[in-house]
Design an enzyme around this catalytic site. Structure first.
Site, PDB file in Angstrom:
ATOM      1  N   SER A 147      -0.600  -9.144  -2.526  1.00 52.77           N
ATOM      2  CA  SER A 147       0.501  -9.596  -1.086  1.00 52.77           C
ATOM      3  C   SER A 147       1.012 -10.681  -1.739  1.00 52.77           C
ATOM      4  CB  SER A 147      -0.904  -9.631  -0.359  1.00 52.77           C
ATOM      5  OG  SER A 147      -2.152 -10.480  -0.039  1.00 52.77           O
ATOM      6  N   ASP A 181       3.183  -7.408  -2.982  1.00 54.51           N
ATOM      7  CA  ASP A 181       3.048  -6.682  -1.572  1.00 54.51           C
ATOM      8  C   ASP A 181       3.237  -7.350  -0.422  1.00 54.51           C
ATOM      9  OD1 ASP A 181       2.259  -3.937  -0.403  1.00 54.51           O
ATOM     10  OD2 ASP A 181       0.493  -4.948   0.212  1.00 54.51           O
ATOM     11  N   ASP A 217       9.011  -7.348   3.303  1.00 60.29           N
ATOM     12  CA  ASP A 217       8.316  -6.852   4.229  1.00 60.29           C
ATOM     13  C   ASP A 217       9.595  -8.164   5.716  1.00 60.29           C
ATOM     14  OD1 ASP A 217       7.207  -6.499   7.459  1.00 60.29           O
ATOM     15  OD2 ASP A 217       4.883  -7.276   6.245  1.00 60.29           O
ATOM     16  N   GLU A 258       9.265  -1.783   5.622  1.00 58.41           N
ATOM     17  CA  GLU A 258       8.508  -2.039   6.893  1.00 58.41           C
ATOM     18  C   GLU A 258       9.399  -1.156   7.817  1.00 58.41           C
ATOM     19  OE1 GLU A 258       4.618  -2.628   9.574  1.00 58.41           O
ATOM     20  OE2 GLU A 258       4.399  -2.903   6.815  1.00 58.41           O
ATOM     21  N   GLY A 262      -2.725   0.300   5.206  1.00 58.20           N
ATOM     22  CA  GLY A 262      -4.175   0.521   6.172  1.00 58.20           C
ATOM     23  C   GLY A 262      -4.785   1.784   6.298  1.00 58.20           C
ATOM     24  N   SER A 274      -7.572   1.810   4.906  1.00 55.01           N
ATOM     25  CA  SER A 274      -8.546   1.798   5.244  1.00 55.01           C
ATOM     26  C   SER A 274      -9.844   2.107   6.023  1.00 55.01           C
ATOM     27  CB  SER A 274      -9.910   0.198   4.674  1.00 55.01           C
ATOM     28  OG  SER A 274      -9.007  -0.374   3.194  1.00 55.01           O
ATOM     29  N   ASN A 334      -2.111   3.244   1.162  1.00 46.18           N
ATOM     30  CA  ASN A 334      -2.326   1.210   0.080  1.00 46.18           C
ATOM     31  C   ASN A 334      -3.965   1.628   0.923  1.00 46.18           C
ATOM     32  OD1 ASN A 334       0.053   1.198  -0.718  1.00 46.18           O
ATOM     33  ND2 ASN A 334       0.834  -0.254   1.031  1.00 46.18           N
ATOM     34  N   THR A 381      -8.929  -3.560   2.696  1.00 44.77           N
ATOM     35  CA  THR A 381     -10.233  -3.909   2.613  1.00 44.77           C
ATOM     36  C   THR A 381     -11.367  -3.121   2.732  1.00 44.77           C
ATOM     37  OG1 THR A 381      -9.221  -4.591   4.932  1.00 44.77           O
ATOM     38  CG2 THR A 381     -10.972  -3.921   4.997  1.00 44.77           C
TER      39      THR A 381
END
Length: 285
Positions: free
Chosen positions: A50, A84, A106, A136, A212, A214, A233, A236
């Site tokens: 990222s 990312d 993004d 996104e 998100g 995780s 994806n 975390t």
């Protein structure tokens, strides 16, 4: 094994009605753990770096990209390299020649009109270089530097009609959508809007991406893949496993100064987390 392309992995998963997991790389240990976990699971995976990770490395992409690509190439698993959450146009252009087959551009913080304009430019740039572009629409929230975002607040989730218009206007290869997850969750308590995923899958002609993940329980991920999510994806969850293992080792061995002693268990813990998510992807087929 040579790097494979993100588009190839995502397209194959979409055609088979299954998911493919993408894991965030921060350190070399992350890359090694993702490769090891993929080998153990016998499954493909995407290694993604990222813009925040690049910032951690002094804003220099080349070193962490080269290390991650080298790790992937020496693995027996089928692995792709993805850049990312890119906001900076300079970083977007730096992806060319570094082994990346895909970029997530993004522009989600911009107005809809500005988002379309900036993303369409990124897609045109990518097409000229054979680089697959993800974008996104909606606000997943939770990234470092952002104020907390209620994933259930009105106006946060992605509207199917707007998503269809956005894909047509930008030409993106995949779309990350807001359906109830949030970045940086350390507990797996998110509840996804599965009817919305189904509507988005019907409205949008490109693969859907769940950011998100995780914070999303296994059964919710299975249902999301069944409803039409493809690229899943995970970031975390690796850091949570890594930190717990390192903290546990140093608590038990407080006089340790050799980082290999505690980085090893941290890397193993991340590899186990990767294997678990990839096994879940298979179970969701």
């Amino acid at each position: 094994m040579p790097l494979v392309s993100t588009g190839e992995l995502v397209s194959a998963a979409a055609a088979d009605g299954r998911g493919v997991a993408a894991f965030n790389v921060i350190t070399l240990e992350h890359a090694e753990a993702i490769a090891a976990g993929a080998e153990s699971a016998g499954a493909p995976a995407i290694l993604q770096i990222s813009e925040n990770a690049v910032r951690f490395h002094g804003g220099r992409l080349s070193a962490i990209a080269a290390a991650t690509a080298a790790t992937a190439r020496t693995s027996t698993a089928r692995l792709a390299l993805h850049l990312d959450h890119v906001v900076s146009p300079d970083l977007l252009r730096a992806a060319d020649g570094e082994g990346f087959s895909s970029v997530m551009f993004d522009a989600s913080k911009l107005s809809y009109e500005k988002n379309v304009e900036a993303t369409a430019d990124a897609v045109r740039w990518g097409r000229e270089r054979g680089i697959w572009v993800e974008a996104e629409l909606g606000r997943v929230g939770g990234k470092e530097g952002e104020s907390p975002l209620d994933a259930h607040a009105p106006g946060v989730r992605t509207d199917p009609a707007e998503a269809a218009a956005y894909v047509a206007a930008t030409g993106v290869d995949a779309l990350a959508v807001a359906v109830g997850s949030s970045h940086a969750m350390t507990e797996r308590t998110a509840t996804l809007d599965h009817p919305l995923i189904t509507r988005l899958r019907t409205a949008v002609p490109v693969p859907l991406v769940l950011h998100g993940s995780s914070g999303v329980p296994d059964d919710e991920i299975r249902a999301a893949v069944a409803a039409g999510m493809v690229k899943i994806n995970v970031g975390t969850a690796l850091n949570t496993a890594f930190t717990a293992a390192v903290r546990g080792y140093l608590t038990a061995n407080p006089h340790t100064v050799d980082p290999r002693k505690y980085l090893g268990p941290g890397r193993e813990a991340m590899a186990g987390t990767v294997e678990a998510f990839l096994t879940l992807m298979r179970a969701a087929e």
